[in-house]
Design a protein around this motif. Structure first.
Motif, mmCIF file in Angstrom:
data_model
loop_
_atom_site.group_PDB
_atom_site.id
_atom_site.type_symbol
_atom_site.label_atom_id
_atom_site.label_comp_id
_atom_site.label_asym_id
_atom_site.label_seq_id
_atom_site.Cartn_x
_atom_site.Cartn_y
_atom_site.Cartn_z
ATOM 1 N N THR A 82 -23.732 30.031 -53.758
ATOM 2 C CA THR A 82 -22.999 31.074 -53.031
ATOM 3 C C THR A 82 -21.829 31.574 -53.868
ATOM 4 O O THR A 82 -20.890 30.810 -54.137
ATOM 5 N N PRO A 83 -21.853 32.845 -54.287
ATOM 6 C CA PRO A 83 -20.741 33.366 -55.078
ATOM 7 C C PRO A 83 -19.473 33.504 -54.235
ATOM 8 O O PRO A 83 -19.506 34.020 -53.117
ATOM 9 N N LEU A 84 -18.360 33.024 -54.797
ATOM 10 C CA LEU A 84 -17.071 33.071 -54.105
ATOM 11 C C LEU A 84 -16.087 33.904 -54.918
ATOM 12 O O LEU A 84 -16.323 34.205 -56.076
ATOM 13 N N CYS A 85 -14.971 34.257 -54.297
ATOM 14 C CA CYS A 85 -13.853 34.763 -55.097
ATOM 15 C C CYS A 85 -12.550 34.256 -54.491
ATOM 16 O O CYS A 85 -12.512 33.780 -53.360
ATOM 17 N N MET B 4 -15.498 20.587 -44.366
ATOM 18 C CA MET B 4 -15.730 21.970 -44.787
ATOM 19 C C MET B 4 -15.967 22.808 -43.547
ATOM 20 O O MET B 4 -16.749 22.433 -42.671
ATOM 21 N N GLU B 6 -17.041 26.724 -42.625
ATOM 22 C CA GLU B 6 -17.436 28.071 -43.065
ATOM 23 C C GLU B 6 -17.203 29.018 -41.894
ATOM 24 O O GLU B 6 -17.766 28.839 -40.828
ATOM 25 N N VAL B 46 -16.190 34.546 -49.431
ATOM 26 C CA VAL B 46 -17.608 34.628 -49.754
ATOM 27 C C VAL B 46 -17.901 36.073 -50.162
ATOM 28 O O VAL B 46 -17.659 36.999 -49.377
ATOM 29 N N ASN B 52 -15.193 33.096 -45.115
ATOM 30 C CA ASN B 52 -14.589 32.205 -46.090
ATOM 31 C C ASN B 52 -15.203 30.819 -46.022
ATOM 32 O O ASN B 52 -15.819 30.432 -45.033
ATOM 33 N N VAL B 53 -15.043 30.076 -47.102
ATOM 34 C CA VAL B 53 -15.353 28.655 -47.155
ATOM 35 C C VAL B 53 -14.013 27.944 -47.249
ATOM 36 O O VAL B 53 -13.218 28.262 -48.147
ATOM 37 N N ILE B 55 -11.672 24.127 -46.868
ATOM 38 C CA ILE B 55 -11.641 22.664 -46.805
ATOM 39 C C ILE B 55 -10.382 22.261 -46.042
ATOM 40 O O ILE B 55 -9.274 22.661 -46.425
ATOM 41 N N MET B 79 -18.547 29.593 -36.654
ATOM 42 C CA MET B 79 -18.119 28.511 -37.523
ATOM 43 C C MET B 79 -19.244 27.525 -37.773
ATOM 44 O O MET B 79 -20.026 27.234 -36.878
ATOM 45 N N LYS B 80 -19.269 27.020 -39.012
ATOM 46 C CA LYS B 80 -20.152 25.901 -39.324
ATOM 47 C C LYS B 80 -19.254 24.790 -39.863
ATOM 48 O O LYS B 80 -18.491 25.009 -40.798
ATOM 49 N N VAL B 81 -19.330 23.617 -39.237
ATOM 50 C CA VAL B 81 -18.421 22.514 -39.548
ATOM 51 C C VAL B 81 -19.200 21.367 -40.197
ATOM 52 O O VAL B 81 -20.150 20.860 -39.600
ATOM 53 N N THR B 82 -18.823 20.951 -41.401
ATOM 54 C CA THR B 82 -19.546 19.911 -42.134
ATOM 55 C C THR B 82 -18.586 18.818 -42.584
ATOM 56 O O THR B 82 -17.688 19.072 -43.396
ATOM 57 N N HIS I 49 -16.123 24.389 -31.775
ATOM 58 C CA HIS I 49 -16.946 25.241 -30.915
ATOM 59 C C HIS I 49 -16.542 25.099 -29.454
ATOM 60 O O HIS I 49 -16.027 24.073 -29.039
#
Lengths: 96, 96, 96, 96, 96, 96, 96, 96, 96, 96
Positions: A82-85, B4, B6, B46, B52-53, B55, B79-82, I49
């Protein structure tokens, strides 16, 4: 060039254990080399999985491709790229 | 506790623009506050997405839940929470 | 930095037609500008869809992000972004 | 007839290496032949994967089918085939 | 150029009924025109859905794109487009 | 009873070639028999895949089940079965 | 002709309640009619959902299509249609 | 306790045929036993697949678990389990 | 009868706030009632969530269906229902 | 730190039975140890599957990772990890 790479490792159950240990040792060595060079910027383990979330900071897509496909455990990995900036609001220097 | 998150933001096309700008400004302020407190450890954009990603490094699941659901743009986020943990081979102090 | 971007456009049925035509005209203008600048290297239509497959060649992830999110039709687009690199066997100069 | 073909190659871990190298060499040869003939118009590598994005320009669906299923590495490939057409706004002659 | 197109129609519940009937009548007229011209070779209804499976036989991808996107009900359709070719074992003339 | 059946054939790489050729020959024979009997009404190849789209016209679900599961290559096939019915606007007699 | 139909009903939150009650009453009436006629052979509720699993036994695909699309709540339903046939080991007469 | 169980059977191509026939015979026997006991209330074949749709009516979740995991072909089955309840509009006694 | 229910709540952005607060208060009241009755055995929040994971222990599928569809927030919930049974190795009395 | 872990066990059909029984016995032993220590708070079987839903209550992500990847059956498990937190409305002490 910032990129998130999610790596998932699946070594077959019947794969030779010694060979696997050897590959893991080489993987660790290569990882540290790239980490010291500032190219493999971050790495975290994904809880409960033989997987990691990594942030790379390299010169070009070709360099990233060569790094990833050259990893000793590459043949056992599934990857999501996944490309980020950089985020404009970030105050941290290490967000790269 | 490393996690993480997302975040994908979807503000409806017909949502009031001024209100949206106001919420974004408050989001940025809150983000910086949490960044300075060392809780929102990293953030990257992203490419090509309003996403965004991130931490996070917090004390507990409840603290993380309260932070996330209290974000000004939360009602517009998926949201995706890992859950993550520190990688044993990492040499970097900021991999947390 | 070569990247494939797949863009899918969904303008709501009840969106103002004149405004939509205006945005499409601006999109086309911007597209041509980026095409002439050599940044939007290729574009093809996907048969049966209001969608395209595009190849970008830009300096950095941030430049790509700014180009994509600045497109006049961006708020109506779903995007899939795939980092590419030149194929070593390619004989064509335009494979970039 | 423009078509995007996304090819993903998966050679089993226990497949004979010499045979694999032989097939790859034949694949490269065939690829160059089709490239010179103007049928395999573009090719790019997908970063981090043994995969490519290709654009074909052929006379008919049957010709495309015969080309694809006749590739030396075809038995190891997963393919996604997407029909394209020239974009009316394109200024480039090589967008075919 | 043989292509399977699966069309799924979703007219919003609150869409003007008279306008919908008008569009359906125009769709049927256009369908018959294309059927008589031998371009819309086959059509079947999908049981239980407002959907069809169709086989087109046209000169080029661009012609197919123009036909599909010009259908009166196009703005309400989701489409899946699959390129086909004649099967070598077929004995039937109408398998095109 | 009109039904679309999409068949995808996957013969393992290490399957005996002679046996495979034998099964393919028997499959072709059986296919022609059913085609002549008017039960396997249409067949097309899916470009780039060892797969077909077929239209069956049989007396009952049980007859279709027996035909499909009795195909020589059945053990290597993945199938998707979609019930169809004649479209009221069709002018063609062979849309069955 | 035995068919399983899984129906999922989604009435928008802002749909007129009285009209909804009216449609539900008509749906129930139509359901009983088809049940008595032996066409709607079985029905069960899916726990926790406004959904059912039903078994139909009709003469033809066209009859099934007309029954399903004619249901009063059809515009609010998502349907999954699966063709079945009698199981050879079944001892029960009502397995149809 | 009514439950729908969708069973999909995949016996590997290289599994011993005699052993497979033996297991199928035992499966059939066990099925009939449970059918007679009124626990395996309904069964239908899914057209074109080695699969069935079944309705169970048992005393408890534990009883269902023991029945399913004790089936002779269980190691080869993929299962989807959906809890059902009697539909209030049903007129049929066998809708259980 | 043990069942896991995963509930995901989505209240539309433009839903009346006061009405929403009223429904949430009634939901909480109903939840406590069912908790005290021993029917809603466990509940946990899903981090990040507006969702929960719950364990129900009820007499029958119909009772569960009535409880779930009667929840004040039910019209805003997506549910996933998974039948469970007591694990034979469990030492805890509250694993029900 | 509360976490839901859904574990799905897949032991290959041709895996040595005695070895499998040995691993299952060790798994059970380890499970009981963790249960007594209050770390593996809850466990339930998923009806019809060799799978469980578990609730863990541990000190840190690293502890959870070490527990999960150290399970005797870990190499045969697929895991889904979902961070939870205590629900504010819960009256039960064992909802942790």
């Amino acid at each position: 060039m910032l990129t998130m790479v999610e790596m998932n490792v699946r070594i077959p159950l019947d794969f030779d254990r010694e060979e696997a240990e050897h590959l893991k040792a080489r993987e660790k060595e290569r990882f540290r080399e790239l980490q010291r060079a500032g190219k493999w910027r971050h790495i975290w383990r994904v809880v409960g999985h033989y997987a990691n979330v990594s942030i790379f900071d390299v010169e070009s897509s070709t360099e990233l491709h060569d790094i990833l496909t050259g990893l000793p455990l590459y043949p056992f990995m599934e990857m999501k790229v996944t490309p980020l900036c950089r985020h404009p609001s970030s105050l941290h220097d290490d967000d790269r």
